[in-house]
Design a protein around this motif. Sequence first.
Motif, short mmCIF file in Angstrom:
data_model
loop_
_atom_site.label_atom_id
_atom_site.label_comp_id
_atom_site.label_asym_id
_atom_site.label_seq_id
_atom_site.Cartn_x
_atom_site.Cartn_y
_atom_site.Cartn_z
N GLU A 55 7.03 3.17 -0.28
CA GLU A 55 8.13 2.79 0.60
C GLU A 55 8.23 1.27 0.72
O GLU A 55 9.32 0.70 0.63
CB GLU A 55 7.92 3.42 1.98
CG GLU A 55 9.07 3.14 2.94
CD GLU A 55 8.91 3.88 4.27
OE1 GLU A 55 7.76 4.23 4.64
OE2 GLU A 55 9.94 4.11 4.94
N GLN A 56 7.08 0.61 0.91
CA GLN A 56 7.07 -0.86 0.96
C GLN A 56 7.63 -1.45 -0.32
O GLN A 56 8.43 -2.40 -0.28
CB GLN A 56 5.62 -1.34 1.07
CG GLN A 56 5.07 -1.65 2.40
CD GLN A 56 3.66 -2.23 2.23
OE1 GLN A 56 2.78 -1.56 1.68
NE2 GLN A 56 3.45 -3.44 2.69
N VAL B 89 0.79 -1.23 0.00
CA VAL B 89 0.00 0.00 0.00
C VAL B 89 0.82 1.29 0.00
O VAL B 89 0.24 2.37 -0.05
CB VAL B 89 -0.99 0.04 1.20
CG1 VAL B 89 -2.14 -0.94 0.98
CG2 VAL B 89 -0.28 -0.25 2.51
N THR B 90 2.15 1.16 0.08
CA THR B 90 2.96 2.38 -0.01
C THR B 90 4.15 2.14 -0.92
O THR B 90 4.65 1.02 -1.06
CB THR B 90 3.51 2.83 1.37
OG1 THR B 90 4.42 1.86 1.88
CG2 THR B 90 2.39 3.09 2.37
#
Lengths: 275, 275
Positions: free
Chosen positions: A160-161, A157-158
Motif C-alpha cells: 500500500e505504501q 514495509v507494505t
Amino acid sequence: MSTNRPTDERLSINQISVPRLTIRELADACVAASIGHVGLWRDRIQEAGLENIARIVRERGLSVSTVCRGGMFPYSDAADRRRRRDDNRRAVDEAATLGADVLVLVCGAPEQNTLEDARTMVEEEVAHLLSYAEERGVPLGLEPLHPVFAAERSVLVTLEQANDIVERLGCPPGLGVVIDSYNVWWDPKLAGEVARAGGRTLSLQVSDWLVPTHDPLHGRGFVGDGVVDVASIREAVDGAGYAGPIEVEIFNREIWELPGEKTIEIIKRRFREST
Amino acid sequence: MSTNRPTDERLSINQISVPRLTIRELADACVAASIGHVGLWRDRIQEAGLENIARIVRERGLSVSTVCRGGMFPYSDAADRRRRRDDNRRAVDEAATLGADVLVLVCGAPEQNTLEDARTMVEEEVAHLLSYAEERGVPLGLEPLHPVFAAERSVLVTLEQANDIVERLGCPPGLGVVIDSYNVWWDPKLAGEVARAGGRTLSLQVSDWLVPTHDPLHGRGFVGDGVVDVASIREAVDGAGYAGPIEVEIFNREIWELPGEKTIEIIKRRFREST
C-alpha cells in the motif's frame, strides 16, 4: 498446486539464491537448464566488471530480470545525500548497460531519522532519481520489505505504501513496484493492493516463509517448504496484469551451502510444482 | 524524552518481564517499588491457583491490568473449535475472578487454514466469545502482533485489522484493542489507527525493538534501548483517549536472567526517562 501454472520461460534465478556461483557460472548453468533470466546483484557485477557481465549475458541470450539494488535513501546530511544520490545514479547506469527489466529499490533504514521523516525522504529521493532513470530507460521498482526489516533495511514495509508513492508521483511509466512473496504474504490488504498495482508491478520475486521461524533475514525457504501460498499470490499478480519473469530469490545459509546446480534443479522443480 | 510524561501510578509490570519471580514475589516487589498494577499470565495463575492469586493481589491493593491470554481462534474441526471455546471461556472466568481490566486476545496462527479463512474464524470466534465475556464484565482486547508472528502466533497483524473487526461487530462496549509498541511501531498507518481506536484502546503495552535484530520472539528490549519512539506512541495513544495502565512486557532471554528486582528497577527508571 495451481492448475493455471506459468510457462517455464518465465523462471528467473536471482543470484543471491546461488552465491557460490560466479555470474559466468550462473549464466552457464541457466543455459544448461533452459532458464532465460537472471537477477543480478551490484556488488557481484562490479567485482566481475560491468562490461564483462553485459557481454556474458548477451552472448548467452539471457535477460536480466532485476538489478539489485538501488535505494537506501534516508540520509544524515547534505553530503550523505549526495553520496547516496551518486550511488543510485551508478545503479541506474549499470541497469541500463545490462538492459535490465527493473532496478529494484530497497528503500533503506531510517538511520537516525524518525520513521516519518525517513519515509518522506524516500519519496523525495525516488522523485529525484526518476528523471535520471527515465532518460536512460531504466524502470524503477519500489520493493516493500517485510516489517521485520523496518529497523535495518527498509522503512517501506507494505505494498500500500509503495502504491501510494507511485500514485502521488503521478504514476509515471518508469516507476512501479516489486512484489516478493516473502515480504508481503502476511498483509491483510495484499489482494486489494496487488490489484491496485496492476500493470505497474515490475517484478515478481518468490520464496517461502519457513516455520519455525529462526532467522528472518537468512531463513527463507524454497517455494513449497513453508507456509506461503505462493501459487495464489502469483496468480493474483498475473491476474492484475503482470506477465514478466518470476524470480526465485532465497536468502538461506543452508541452501547457500548446496552446489549451485543442485539449488537450480530444486528451484526448477518447485517452480513447476508449487508456483 | 517526552515533556508530557505519564504519572508513575500508571506503570504496570507484566509478569513475562520477570519470569523468575512467582506471582507472590512479583506482587511484593511491586508494593515495595510503589507500583500499582500487574499483568498476569494464565499458566502462572493456574500453577499458583486462581483463588490464591486473587487473594494475593487483593490483599496488596494491586490491580490486574491484563490477563494474558485468550484467543488462538483458528481451528481444525468442530471438536478443536469446542476445545478452544472452552478454554477461552475459562480465560474469561479467570479474568473476571481477578477483576482484570482486560483479557488480552492473541488471535492465533492460521494452523492448516488459509490466512483468509483463519482471519474469518478469528472474527466469528471473537463474536461468539463476546456475549460470555460481557455477562461476566470482562472486556476483550484484540492485540495485533508484529507480522513476523503471522505464521506462528497471530493472523491479526495490524491495528487496522483489529479496528475493522471491532467496527464490524458494532463497537460493543466490551470489545477493544491492545496496543503494544513492539508490535505496531513499524506500521505506516499507526497514527491514523491509534486515533481511530480512541477510547476503545483497552491496554497499552511497551517494550523496544533492538538493533541488530537477532531474535524477534525473545529479543525485545527495555524501553530506550532500541529504535522505537515509545514516548511518541504513548502520547498518541493517550491523546486518543487512553488513560489506563502502561504495562511493560519484555520477552528477552538475557533480561530474564536478571534478578526480578533489578529488572523492575530498570523498568521504573526507563518509564520515567523514555516513556
